[in-house]
Design a protein around this motif. Structure first.
Motif, PDB file in Angstrom:
ATOM      1  N   SER A  88       0.790  -1.204   0.007  1.00  0.00           N
ATOM      2  CA  SER A  88       0.112   0.012  -0.072  1.00  0.00           C
ATOM      3  C   SER A  88       0.717   1.287   0.006  1.00  0.00           C
ATOM      4  CB  SER A  88      -0.945   0.016   1.125  1.00  0.00           C
ATOM      5  OG  SER A  88      -0.261  -0.015   2.526  1.00  0.00           O
ATOM      6  N   ALA A  89       2.087   1.155   0.457  1.00  0.00           N
ATOM      7  CA  ALA A  89       3.056   2.446   0.367  1.00  0.00           C
ATOM      8  C   ALA A  89       3.562   2.963  -0.750  1.00  0.00           C
ATOM      9  CB  ALA A  89       4.072   2.232   1.463  1.00  0.00           C
ATOM     10  N   LYS A  90       3.619   1.568  -1.590  1.00  0.00           N
ATOM     11  CA  LYS A  90       4.479   1.920  -2.866  1.00  0.00           C
ATOM     12  C   LYS A  90       3.688   2.961  -3.969  1.00  0.00           C
ATOM     13  CE  LYS A  90       7.034  -2.411  -2.740  1.00  0.00           C
ATOM     14  NZ  LYS A  90       7.412  -3.501  -3.094  1.00  0.00           N
ATOM     15  N   PRO A  91       2.421   2.831  -3.990  1.00  0.00           N
ATOM     16  CA  PRO A  91       1.770   3.855  -4.798  1.00  0.00           C
ATOM     17  C   PRO A  91       1.996   5.424  -4.402  1.00  0.00           C
ATOM     18  CG  PRO A  91       0.411   2.280  -4.546  1.00  0.00           C
ATOM     19  CD  PRO A  91       1.454   1.827  -3.671  1.00  0.00           C
ATOM     20  N   GLN A  92       2.227   5.693  -3.096  1.00  0.00           N
ATOM     21  CA  GLN A  92       2.439   6.679  -2.399  1.00  0.00           C
ATOM     22  C   GLN A  92       4.073   7.186  -2.900  1.00  0.00           C
ATOM     23  OE1 GLN A  92       0.367   9.080  -1.094  1.00  0.00           O
ATOM     24  NE2 GLN A  92      -1.299   7.400  -1.304  1.00  0.00           N
ATOM     25  N   LEU A  93       4.936   6.299  -2.750  1.00  0.00           N
ATOM     26  CA  LEU A  93       6.443   6.658  -3.341  1.00  0.00           C
ATOM     27  C   LEU A  93       6.224   6.945  -4.695  1.00  0.00           C
ATOM     28  CD1 LEU A  93       7.984   3.567  -1.194  1.00  0.00           C
ATOM     29  CD2 LEU A  93       7.895   5.942  -0.467  1.00  0.00           C
ATOM     30  N   ARG A  94       5.742   6.343  -5.484  1.00  0.00           N
ATOM     31  CA  ARG A  94       5.729   6.678  -6.920  1.00  0.00           C
ATOM     32  C   ARG A  94       5.266   7.890  -7.101  1.00  0.00           C
ATOM     33  NH1 ARG A  94       3.612   1.166  -7.560  1.00  0.00           N
ATOM     34  NH2 ARG A  94       5.401  -0.125  -8.483  1.00  0.00           N
ATOM     35  N   ARG A  95       4.250   8.372  -6.332  1.00  0.00           N
ATOM     36  CA  ARG A  95       3.490   9.796  -6.386  1.00  0.00           C
ATOM     37  C   ARG A  95       4.683  10.759  -6.386  1.00  0.00           C
ATOM     38  NH1 ARG A  95      -2.215   8.382  -4.362  1.00  0.00           N
ATOM     39  NH2 ARG A  95      -2.777   6.842  -5.945  1.00  0.00           N
ATOM     40  N   ARG A  96       5.656  10.600  -5.677  1.00  0.00           N
ATOM     41  CA  ARG A  96       6.628  11.613  -5.352  1.00  0.00           C
ATOM     42  C   ARG A  96       7.781  11.792  -6.237  1.00  0.00           C
ATOM     43  NH1 ARG A  96       8.041  10.746   0.995  1.00  0.00           N
ATOM     44  NH2 ARG A  96       9.301  12.771   0.628  1.00  0.00           N
TER      45      ARG A  96
END
Length: 241
Positions: A88-96
């Protein structure tokens, strides 16, 4: 690896936004394309990565934007061990992370404007809040008269500039660019580089993979040299006149 000079002067060394610890990568059962990489990118730094064709530049960028996984070692993004991060954390990382892909990856059913605005839409912003900013950015990259055109009608250089606009529109924490000036003329290449420099001044960490030695030499920015799957830093040289 050099640190942010402002932080160094203050006696603080911020954690690298990207850190590779003994990272190797291979495709399938083939040989390593990247071997035992150890390096970091400090917040607000600006680097080029270069090397001969097949040296692994695109593979390096894929590891950073989580499109590939290492066969060995650890990749850290924003202080987080990616291998042990919850899905669940990886999409947030990609958005940065903003990415200029070598194959551009534009959405053919969206207009030039809507392609450029896509990261803002995904982030939940309302069109009324970003319409003027997107239009200004497209004008900056020479697409002000093509905002309603569909990608299939754009020339190669125009598609390249659209991909760049989409990558920078939300002022990402990290910008990765794979041969971003490969399909544009010299004057536009200089203009695009100025855009990257301005984004970097606002705090974005920039990493550009390129064969353009003239651009590298004139930039005065440090270089990561990839050869035979291994990386070695080269000190920055003063920009040419």
């Amino acid at each position: 690896m050099s640190r942010n000079p402002v932080a160094a002067a203050a006696g603080k060394f911020p954690e690298d936004v990207v850190r590779f610890d003994d990272v190797s990568m291979r495709y399938g059962r083939g040989p390593d394309v990247l071997t035992n990489l150890n390096f970091g990118l400090a917040p607000g730094s600006f680097h080029f990565v270069t090397g001969p064709s097949g040296a692994g530049k695109s593979s390096l960028l894929k590891l950073i934007y989580l499109a590939a996984q290492p066969s060995k070692g650890l990749v850290h993004l924003f202080g987080q061990d990616v291998a042990h991060a919850p899905a669940s954390a990886k999409p947030q990382l990609r958005r940065r992370i903003g990415v200029v892909f070598q194959d551009l990856v534009l959405l053919d059913h969206l207009s030039t404007f809507d392609n450029a605005a896509l990261p803002l839409r995904i982030a939940g912003r309302k069109p009324a809040d970003y319409r003027n900013d997107v239009a200004e950015l497209l004008t900056w990259v020479g697409l002000g008269q093509r905002m309603h055109a569909m990608p299939a009608t754009l020339a190669g250089g125009e598609r390249q500039r659209l991909a760049i606009a989409r990558a920078v529109v939300n002022r990402p924490d990290i910008l990765l660019a794979d041969e971003p000036t490969g399909n544009v003329d010299h004057d536009m290449a200089v203009r695009i580089f100025r855009l990257f420099v301005e984004l970097n001044r606002l705090g974005t960490t920039v990493l550009i993979a390129t064969h353009d030695q003239d651009l590298i030499a004139r930039s005065g920015r440090p270089v990561l040299l990839l050869e035979n799957g291994r990386i070695s830093p080269k000190p920055a040289q003063g920009p040419l006149a």
